[in-house]
Design an enzyme around this catalytic site. Structure first.
Site, mmCIF file in Angstrom:
data_model
loop_
_atom_site.group_PDB
_atom_site.id
_atom_site.type_symbol
_atom_site.label_atom_id
_atom_site.label_comp_id
_atom_site.label_asym_id
_atom_site.label_seq_id
_atom_site.Cartn_x
_atom_site.Cartn_y
_atom_site.Cartn_z
ATOM 1 N N HIS A 75 0.754 -1.220 -0.125
ATOM 2 C CA HIS A 75 -0.186 0.017 -0.107
ATOM 3 C C HIS A 75 1.060 1.267 -0.103
ATOM 4 C CE1 HIS A 75 -4.174 -1.642 1.416
ATOM 5 N NE2 HIS A 75 -3.607 -2.533 0.472
ATOM 6 N N TYR A 202 -10.009 5.046 7.395
ATOM 7 C CA TYR A 202 -10.423 5.142 8.726
ATOM 8 C C TYR A 202 -11.426 6.245 8.711
ATOM 9 C CZ TYR A 202 -5.967 3.020 10.159
ATOM 10 O OH TYR A 202 -4.889 2.041 10.310
ATOM 11 N N PRO A 294 -5.504 -0.030 18.615
ATOM 12 C CA PRO A 294 -5.092 -0.575 17.348
ATOM 13 C C PRO A 294 -5.189 0.518 16.180
ATOM 14 C CG PRO A 294 -7.200 -1.383 18.010
ATOM 15 C CD PRO A 294 -6.649 -0.955 19.201
ATOM 16 N N LYS A 298 0.118 -0.315 15.325
ATOM 17 C CA LYS A 298 1.582 -0.259 15.739
ATOM 18 C C LYS A 298 1.943 -1.563 16.653
ATOM 19 C CE LYS A 298 3.119 3.168 13.762
ATOM 20 N NZ LYS A 298 3.106 2.356 12.509
ATOM 21 N N TYR A 386 2.957 6.821 10.849
ATOM 22 C CA TYR A 386 2.076 5.643 10.321
ATOM 23 C C TYR A 386 2.982 4.633 9.876
ATOM 24 C CZ TYR A 386 -2.048 3.270 8.575
ATOM 25 O OH TYR A 386 -2.986 2.233 8.246
HETATM 26 P P1 FAD Z 1 0.679 -12.220 22.049
HETATM 27 O O1 FAD Z 1 0.195 -12.151 20.527
HETATM 28 O O2 FAD Z 1 -0.429 -11.823 23.003
HETATM 29 O O3 FAD Z 1 1.434 -13.571 22.366
HETATM 30 C C1 FAD Z 1 1.640 -13.819 23.538
HETATM 31 C C2 FAD Z 1 1.498 -15.365 23.738
HETATM 32 O O4 FAD Z 1 1.889 -15.738 24.994
HETATM 33 C C3 FAD Z 1 0.154 -15.926 23.338
HETATM 34 O O5 FAD Z 1 0.149 -17.003 22.526
HETATM 35 C C4 FAD Z 1 -0.411 -16.421 24.674
HETATM 36 O O6 FAD Z 1 -1.221 -17.509 24.779
HETATM 37 C C5 FAD Z 1 0.823 -16.753 25.340
HETATM 38 N N1 FAD Z 1 0.875 -16.702 26.909
HETATM 39 C C6 FAD Z 1 0.095 -15.964 27.713
HETATM 40 N N2 FAD Z 1 0.158 -16.121 28.927
HETATM 41 C C7 FAD Z 1 1.132 -17.055 28.971
HETATM 42 C C8 FAD Z 1 1.536 -17.711 29.972
HETATM 43 N N3 FAD Z 1 1.235 -17.512 31.556
HETATM 44 N N4 FAD Z 1 2.389 -19.131 29.777
HETATM 45 C C9 FAD Z 1 2.788 -19.244 28.499
HETATM 46 N N5 FAD Z 1 2.266 -18.598 27.394
HETATM 47 C C10 FAD Z 1 1.402 -17.551 27.751
HETATM 48 N N6 FAD Z 1 -2.162 -4.772 16.371
HETATM 49 C C11 FAD Z 1 -2.115 -4.177 15.326
HETATM 50 O O7 FAD Z 1 -1.143 -3.802 14.864
HETATM 51 N N7 FAD Z 1 -3.306 -3.975 14.706
HETATM 52 C C12 FAD Z 1 -4.450 -4.689 15.119
HETATM 53 O O8 FAD Z 1 -5.486 -4.567 14.411
HETATM 54 C C13 FAD Z 1 -4.465 -5.339 16.255
HETATM 55 N N8 FAD Z 1 -5.621 -6.119 16.783
HETATM 56 C C14 FAD Z 1 -5.500 -6.637 17.825
HETATM 57 C C15 FAD Z 1 -6.695 -7.357 18.445
HETATM 58 C C16 FAD Z 1 -6.627 -7.869 19.776
HETATM 59 C C17 FAD Z 1 -7.844 -8.580 20.277
HETATM 60 C C18 FAD Z 1 -5.460 -7.979 20.430
HETATM 61 C C19 FAD Z 1 -5.374 -8.775 21.816
HETATM 62 C C20 FAD Z 1 -4.230 -7.355 19.858
HETATM 63 C C21 FAD Z 1 -4.291 -6.851 18.577
HETATM 64 N N9 FAD Z 1 -3.199 -6.148 18.248
HETATM 65 C C22 FAD Z 1 -3.329 -5.405 16.826
HETATM 66 C C23 FAD Z 1 -1.859 -6.134 18.695
HETATM 67 C C24 FAD Z 1 -0.932 -7.289 18.241
HETATM 68 O O9 FAD Z 1 -1.839 -8.286 17.887
HETATM 69 C C25 FAD Z 1 -0.006 -7.258 19.213
HETATM 70 O O10 FAD Z 1 0.579 -6.344 19.537
HETATM 71 C C26 FAD Z 1 0.731 -8.684 18.859
HETATM 72 O O11 FAD Z 1 -0.170 -9.909 18.904
HETATM 73 C C27 FAD Z 1 1.869 -8.829 20.056
HETATM 74 O O12 FAD Z 1 2.483 -9.868 19.852
HETATM 75 P P2 FAD Z 1 2.888 -10.768 21.171
HETATM 76 O O13 FAD Z 1 3.519 -12.014 20.702
HETATM 77 O O14 FAD Z 1 3.750 -9.604 21.841
HETATM 78 O O15 FAD Z 1 1.701 -11.008 22.154
HETATM 79 C C1 PHB Z 2 -6.372 -4.504 10.322
HETATM 80 O O1 PHB Z 2 -6.429 -4.959 9.190
HETATM 81 O O2 PHB Z 2 -6.545 -5.680 11.117
HETATM 82 C C2 PHB Z 2 -6.146 -3.504 10.959
HETATM 83 C C3 PHB Z 2 -5.565 -2.735 10.064
HETATM 84 C C4 PHB Z 2 -5.033 -1.261 10.542
HETATM 85 C C5 PHB Z 2 -5.385 -1.139 11.967
HETATM 86 C C6 PHB Z 2 -5.916 -1.950 12.547
HETATM 87 C C7 PHB Z 2 -6.129 -3.206 12.288
HETATM 88 O O3 PHB Z 2 -5.063 0.493 12.368
#
Ligand code: FAD
Ligand code: PHB
Length: 393
Positions: A75, A202, A294, A298, A386
């Site tokens: 994009h 957005y 979100p 980021k 962004y």
């Molecule tokens: P996570 O993906 O949360 O992974 C952590 C892992 O640790 C999980 O698999 C979990 O099961 C495991 N875990 C937890 N506790 C324990 C434990 N006690 N013992 C062992 N394992 C454990 N970011 C964006 O940029 N755009 C978005 O649209 C967006 N939407 C999101 C929607 C939701 C519902 C959520 C929760 C987050 C969203 N995010 C988004 C943020 C993005 O998904 C996260 O920043 C990203 O997943 C971070 O990765 P991580 O591996 O640090 O954490």
């Molecule tokens: C998504 O594609 O899920 C998405 C894109 C942009 C955002 C948040 C989520 O700011």
């Protein structure tokens, strides 16, 4: 009870933990990932979609960029709407771009890469507990299939997301937490309909925020701002699509095609930073250390950049016996994290309806958007944040 040893014990098998495991393994640093959930659960989770170019480079270097390069959508701009007004923000003038590629797909690529290299991923590891990070030989305790295990390690990487155990095991008198909880959530729907527009849109609207994103030429990911106590089940597919249309400019709303939701869930919005990111031999990365709403897309990007920096620090420890990067990890990462927090909180404040807001508050939001539309300098600053160019260090 069984006992084993590794160099880096990684808690959490989300994007942070999996990528750290891959980068360390490529450099010959032994590691084990302990994940609370099942493999199927981890692979099915639907979350982020927008990946910065700097992050794409990190993923390529980790050997997980091939499918992303093939299937990711490049994009060169984004649209912001306010009521019927539409503003197009072009990244190309700054030589910037973004790749739209779902976190679900990235997680699949990472799991496959770890399995192909024979990495140790322990799924359904229950009751993970951390012991001895103040000393040189921390230990991770966990249960799997009714058996207790102890994993001795040099370092513990806390990659276990916002609700994990890692951050909570840092003493309260050491850990500072900074938080803003928003009084609304996002209801997200994944559906097999073509994207509403070729780029993301957005929308700031009197009824609440809306976002149309995508996963491919035939799959959309759309969101509407909702109440925190809403239940995703209360939102029929028809109600969701009607509400989405009502918040978009009329000519965009006409492009919305509908289909049954493949996934529908509500995410609360939060800004959160824990400091410091290191306590003894325990190092935090990704959502375990910080959360962004979100709106700025980021969260995943920050997580990958944390892990890239942390992997380099751990590799330097083993290869060069230098701890300079480990010593700097928390301060360097936090500077970058706070910049992303600033941008995400700002964009959230500009685009959402806040309960009790005044007509003055709404005019401030519209003036912010007008500033983006009319000032090349404001647009350049937006694009820098962004697309991630301002978050490199
Ligand atoms: P996570 O993906 O949360 O992974 C952590 C892992 O640790 C999980 O698999 C979990 O099961 C495991 N875990 C937890 N506790 C324990 C434990 N006690 N013992 C062992 N394992 C454990 N970011 C964006 O940029 N755009 C978005 O649209 C967006 N939407 C999101 C929607 C939701 C519902 C959520 C929760 C987050 C969203 N995010 C988004 C943020 C993005 O998904 C996260 O920043 C990203 O997943 C971070 O990765 P991580 O591996 O640090 O954490
Ligand atoms: C998504 O594609 O899920 C998405 C894109 C942009 C955002 C948040 C989520 O700011």
């Amino acid at each position: 009870m069984t006992a084993s040893r590794t160099q880096v014990g990684i808690i959490g098998g989300g994007p942070s933990g999996l990528l750290l495991s891959q980068l360390l393994d490529l450099a010959g640093v032994d590691n084990v990932v302990l994940e609370r959930r099942s493999r199927d659960y981890v692979l099915a989770r639907v979350r982020a979609g927008v990946i910065e170019q700097g992050v794409v480079k990190i993923l390529r270097a980790a050997g997980v960029g091939a499918r992303l390069d093939r299937e990711g959508l490049l994009h060169h701009g984004v649209e912001i709407a306010a009521g019927e007004a539409r503003y197009h923000i072009d990244f190309a003038a700054q030589g910037a771009s973004l790749t739209v590629y779902g976190q679900t797909e990235l997680t699949k690529d990472l799991v496959e890469a770890r399995e192909a290299r024979g990495g140790t991923l322990v799924y359904e590891a229950g009751d993970v507990a951390i012991e001895g990070v103040d000393g040189k030989q921390p230990r991770l305790h966990y249960r799997k299939d009714g058996v207790s295990h102890v994993l001795g390690c040099d370092f513990v990487a806390g990659c276990d997301g916002f609700h994990g155990v890692s951050r909570k095991s840092i003493p309260a008198n050491v850990l500072k937490m900074h938080e803003r909880v928003y009084p609304f959530g996002w209801l997200g729907v994944l559906a097999d309909v073509p994207p509403v527009l070729p780029e993301l849109i957005y929308a700031s609207h009197e009824r609440g925020f809306a976002l149309c994103s995508m996963r491919s030429a035939t799959r959309s990911r759309c969101y509407v701002q909702c109440a925190l106590d809403d239940d995703a089940e209360q939102w029929s597919d028809a109600r969701f699509w009607d509400e989405l249309r009502a918040r978009l400019p009329a000519e965009v709303a006409r492009q919305v095609r509908t289909a049954p939701a493949i996934e529908k869930s509500i995410a609360p919005l939060r800004s959160f930073v824990a400091e410091p990111l290191r306590h003894g031999q325990l190092l935090l990365a990704g959502d375990a250390a910080h959360i962004v709403p979100p709106t700025g897309a980021k969260g995943l990007n920050l997580a990958v950049r944390d892990v890239d920096q942390l992997a380099a620090a751990l590799i330097a420890h083993y290869r060069e016996t230098s701890d300079a990067l480990l010593d700097e990890y928390s301060a360097t990462a936090l500077r970058r994290i706070w910049k992303a927090e600033r941008f995400s909180a700002w964009l959230t404040s500009v685009l959402h309806v806040f309960p009790g807001r005044s007509s003055f508050d709404r005019r401030m939001q519209l003036a912010e958007l007008d500033q983006l539309a009319s000032s090349a300098a404001a647009r350049a600053a937006f694009v820098e944040s962004y697309t991630g160019a301002a978050l490199l260090s």
